[in-house]
Design a protein around this motif. Sequence first.
Motif, PDB file in Angstrom:
ATOM      1  N   SER A   1      42.612  28.348  34.138  1.00 32.15           N
ATOM      2  CA  SER A   1      41.333  27.937  33.567  1.00 32.15           C
ATOM      3  C   SER A   1      40.578  27.139  34.608  1.00 32.15           C
ATOM      4  CB  SER A   1      41.535  27.111  32.315  1.00 32.15           C
ATOM      5  OG  SER A   1      42.245  25.936  32.624  1.00 32.15           O
ATOM      6  N   GLN A   2      39.263  27.153  34.520  1.00 29.51           N
ATOM      7  CA  GLN A   2      38.467  26.442  35.485  1.00 29.51           C
ATOM      8  C   GLN A   2      38.533  24.956  35.208  1.00 29.51           C
ATOM      9  OE1 GLN A   2      34.688  28.366  35.189  1.00 29.51           O
ATOM     10  NE2 GLN A   2      35.135  29.799  36.808  1.00 29.51           N
ATOM     11  N   PHE A 102      39.220  26.805  40.536  1.00 30.86           N
ATOM     12  CA  PHE A 102      37.865  26.819  41.070  1.00 30.86           C
ATOM     13  C   PHE A 102      36.845  26.262  40.090  1.00 30.86           C
ATOM     14  CE2 PHE A 102      37.749  28.963  45.130  1.00 30.86           C
ATOM     15  CZ  PHE A 102      39.046  29.440  45.213  1.00 30.86           C
ATOM     16  N   GLY A 103      35.835  25.624  40.644  1.00 33.30           N
ATOM     17  CA  GLY A 103      34.660  25.250  39.879  1.00 33.30           C
ATOM     18  C   GLY A 103      33.732  26.433  39.750  1.00 33.30           C
TER      19      GLY A 103
ATOM     20  N   PHE B  33      48.180  35.421  46.003  1.00 38.49           N
ATOM     21  CA  PHE B  33      47.488  35.209  44.737  1.00 38.49           C
ATOM     22  C   PHE B  33      46.391  36.260  44.581  1.00 38.49           C
ATOM     23  CE2 PHE B  33      49.602  31.215  44.375  1.00 38.49           C
ATOM     24  CZ  PHE B  33      49.605  30.658  45.640  1.00 38.49           C
ATOM     25  N   TRP B  34      46.212  36.700  43.352  1.00 41.03           N
ATOM     26  CA  TRP B  34      45.136  37.634  43.030  1.00 41.03           C
ATOM     27  C   TRP B  34      44.158  36.960  42.070  1.00 41.03           C
ATOM     28  CZ3 TRP B  34      44.164  42.119  45.385  1.00 41.03           C
ATOM     29  CH2 TRP B  34      45.198  42.730  46.101  1.00 41.03           C
ATOM     30  N   TYR B  35      42.874  37.046  42.450  1.00 41.18           N
ATOM     31  CA  TYR B  35      41.820  36.444  41.638  1.00 41.18           C
ATOM     32  C   TYR B  35      40.817  37.518  41.239  1.00 41.18           C
ATOM     33  CZ  TYR B  35      43.229  31.808  43.435  1.00 41.18           C
ATOM     34  OH  TYR B  35      43.925  30.655  43.760  1.00 41.18           O
ATOM     35  N   ARG B  36      40.126  37.258  40.152  1.00 47.18           N
ATOM     36  CA  ARG B  36      39.012  38.102  39.726  1.00 47.18           C
ATOM     37  C   ARG B  36      37.753  37.238  39.681  1.00 47.18           C
ATOM     38  NH1 ARG B  36      39.108  40.684  33.784  1.00 47.18           N
ATOM     39  NH2 ARG B  36      38.603  38.524  33.215  1.00 47.18           N
ATOM     40  N   GLN B  37      36.662  37.831  40.127  1.00 46.91           N
ATOM     41  CA  GLN B  37      35.366  37.156  40.047  1.00 46.91           C
ATOM     42  C   GLN B  37      34.384  38.080  39.357  1.00 46.91           C
ATOM     43  OE1 GLN B  37      33.386  36.283  43.773  1.00 46.91           O
ATOM     44  NE2 GLN B  37      32.385  34.490  42.910  1.00 46.91           N
ATOM     45  N   PRO B  39      30.815  39.210  37.605  1.00 46.54           N
ATOM     46  CA  PRO B  39      29.452  39.049  38.138  1.00 46.54           C
ATOM     47  C   PRO B  39      28.834  37.691  37.817  1.00 46.54           C
ATOM     48  CG  PRO B  39      29.719  41.232  37.212  1.00 46.54           C
ATOM     49  CD  PRO B  39      30.976  40.483  36.875  1.00 46.54           C
ATOM     50  N   GLY B  40      28.402  37.000  38.858  1.00 46.40           N
ATOM     51  CA  GLY B  40      27.752  35.711  38.691  1.00 46.40           C
ATOM     52  C   GLY B  40      28.658  34.575  38.288  1.00 46.40           C
ATOM     53  N   GLN B  41      29.951  34.829  38.311  1.00 44.54           N
ATOM     54  CA  GLN B  41      30.908  33.812  37.857  1.00 44.54           C
ATOM     55  C   GLN B  41      31.758  33.284  39.014  1.00 44.54           C
ATOM     56  OE1 GLN B  41      30.866  32.838  34.531  1.00 44.54           O
ATOM     57  NE2 GLN B  41      29.096  34.215  34.504  1.00 44.54           N
ATOM     58  N   SER B  42      32.621  32.349  38.679  1.00 45.92           N
ATOM     59  CA  SER B  42      33.542  31.807  39.657  1.00 45.92           C
ATOM     60  C   SER B  42      34.827  32.625  39.673  1.00 45.92           C
ATOM     61  CB  SER B  42      33.831  30.349  39.319  1.00 45.92           C
ATOM     62  OG  SER B  42      34.637  29.766  40.322  1.00 45.92           O
ATOM     63  N   LEU B  43      35.804  32.163  40.401  1.00 47.26           N
ATOM     64  CA  LEU B  43      37.073  32.882  40.521  1.00 47.26           C
ATOM     65  C   LEU B  43      38.044  32.458  39.432  1.00 47.26           C
ATOM     66  CD1 LEU B  43      35.812  32.853  43.489  1.00 47.26           C
ATOM     67  CD2 LEU B  43      38.152  33.318  44.230  1.00 47.26           C
ATOM     68  N   THR B  44      38.733  33.437  38.893  1.00 49.58           N
ATOM     69  CA  THR B  44      39.773  33.202  37.900  1.00 49.58           C
ATOM     70  C   THR B  44      41.067  33.816  38.401  1.00 49.58           C
ATOM     71  OG1 THR B  44      38.156  33.277  36.089  1.00 49.58           O
ATOM     72  CG2 THR B  44      40.475  33.603  35.510  1.00 49.58           C
TER      73      THR B  44
END
Lengths: 112, 113
Positions: A1-2, A102-103, B33-37, B39-44
């Motif tokens: 979670s952010q 991340f923010g 690590f694998w992240y998803r971003q 559209p217009g968002q931050s990384l999760t």
Amino acid sequence: SQQGEEDPQALSIQEGENATMNCSYKTSINNLQWYRQNSGRGLVHLILIRSNEREKHSGRLRVTLDTSKKSSSLLITASRAADTASYFCATDPYSGNTPLVFGKGTRLSVIA
Amino acid sequence: SAVISQKPSRDICQRGTSLTIQCQVDSQVTMMFWYRQQPGQSLTLIATANQGSEATYESGFVIDKFPISRPNLTFSTLTVSNMSPEDSSIYLCSVDRGGETQYFGPGTRLLVL
């Protein structure tokens, strides 16, 4: 979670001005890192500040960390059009080999 | 620093199909690590991939949808299965070389029609 919240969400300045972005987080951290992302590409690591540090410089970048307020700021001095990008703070609650939190990021536009 | 490459850099896929994204690092690393971003968002964070063991998935992400392989210390793949338009995102891998700084690949931009 952010965990982090950056403000402002978007910032538009003239070339040559300074840009300040802020980041707040919720839990204790080992370090906080700032990244830049150009046009939805990969993230470029800018600077890391540890929890026992209060300020750090790298070229035109100045980062501060206030663990009592759980906040950090990134200052870019004498901005250039090439600084136009999204900037993210990311916290590491441990000491390496763990994922970052991340923010939401600040979109910076520097107008020539 | 670390040199990380990802393939493909971008793709346009039809819903219901699957895409495998590759991440290659120039040196051996323990954790990837694998992240998803979106559209217009931050990384999760999607998952953590440790060589020799099953990947650890974050809440909201499941192995059936995002299977991950980690066959050695320099390589990993993430598959996005049975894609829908909601899977349109940038997918990024990152590594930590035992220090504190994490380095990111250039990302894979996926559009699902």
